[in-house]
Design a protein around this motif. Sequence first.
Motif, PDB file in Angstrom:
ATOM      1  N   UNK A  36     -47.773  53.299 -32.409  1.00 55.06           N
ATOM      2  CA  UNK A  36     -48.151  52.316 -33.243  1.00 55.06           C
ATOM      3  C   UNK A  36     -46.945  51.216 -33.297  1.00 55.06           C
ATOM      4  N   UNK A  37     -45.871  51.720 -33.390  1.00 60.58           N
ATOM      5  CA  UNK A  37     -44.618  50.667 -33.840  1.00 60.58           C
ATOM      6  C   UNK A  37     -44.251  50.250 -32.299  1.00 60.58           C
ATOM      7  N   UNK A  38     -44.374  51.334 -31.250  1.00 57.33           N
ATOM      8  CA  UNK A  38     -43.983  50.730 -29.671  1.00 57.33           C
ATOM      9  C   UNK A  38     -45.080  49.629 -29.225  1.00 57.33           C
ATOM     10  N   UNK A  91     -43.984  45.995 -28.180  1.00 59.04           N
ATOM     11  CA  UNK A  91     -44.392  45.341 -26.746  1.00 59.04           C
ATOM     12  C   UNK A  91     -45.235  44.061 -27.013  1.00 59.04           C
ATOM     13  N   UNK A  92     -46.093  43.993 -27.987  1.00 54.39           N
ATOM     14  CA  UNK A  92     -46.789  42.610 -28.314  1.00 54.39           C
ATOM     15  C   UNK A  92     -45.755  41.346 -28.601  1.00 54.39           C
ATOM     16  N   UNK A  93     -44.849  41.958 -29.424  1.00 53.66           N
ATOM     17  CA  UNK A  93     -44.125  40.845 -29.928  1.00 53.66           C
ATOM     18  C   UNK A  93     -43.202  40.415 -28.890  1.00 53.66           C
ATOM     19  N   UNK A 138     -42.058  36.171 -24.605  1.00 49.73           N
ATOM     20  CA  UNK A 138     -42.073  35.819 -23.370  1.00 49.73           C
ATOM     21  C   UNK A 138     -42.982  34.614 -22.623  1.00 49.73           C
ATOM     22  N   UNK A 139     -44.116  34.713 -23.288  1.00 49.73           N
ATOM     23  CA  UNK A 139     -45.028  33.680 -23.124  1.00 49.73           C
ATOM     24  C   UNK A 139     -44.816  32.535 -23.604  1.00 49.73           C
ATOM     25  N   UNK A 140     -44.202  32.278 -24.865  1.00 50.19           N
ATOM     26  CA  UNK A 140     -43.584  31.453 -25.678  1.00 50.19           C
ATOM     27  C   UNK A 140     -42.467  30.498 -24.987  1.00 50.19           C
ATOM     28  N   UNK A 141     -41.672  31.439 -24.331  1.00 53.32           N
ATOM     29  CA  UNK A 141     -40.542  31.043 -23.610  1.00 53.32           C
ATOM     30  C   UNK A 141     -40.881  30.174 -22.314  1.00 53.32           C
ATOM     31  N   UNK A 142     -41.756  30.805 -21.802  1.00 51.46           N
ATOM     32  CA  UNK A 142     -42.458  30.400 -20.374  1.00 51.46           C
ATOM     33  C   UNK A 142     -43.173  28.874 -20.688  1.00 51.46           C
TER      34      UNK A 142
END
Length: 97
Positions: A22-24, A28-30, A35-39
Amino acid sequence: MSFYPFGGGGGSQQTINQQNVALAEQELEMITDTFYRIVNSCYQKCIPPKYLEGELNKGESVCIDRCVSKFFEVNQKIGEALQKKGQQTVGGAAGFQ
């Protein structure tokens, strides 16, 4: 053929800690969100709506490089400030016990 890691599925095989999974997944979601916010942010700032070339030109490349760098720098500063504020809150709450 097993789809489980280590050929598992049996009780004697190595088990997967569900909390770690669950932590992994959360991490990964964060990372994906970041990444998408940067893009999205850097694309809007650095790439014109109508582009004439299939490749980035030098100005666009420099803009994207700076944009990503600033994004991480600001993210780091915000993280440090939040951590500092959290430590102050914990330190202040300890005095009330």
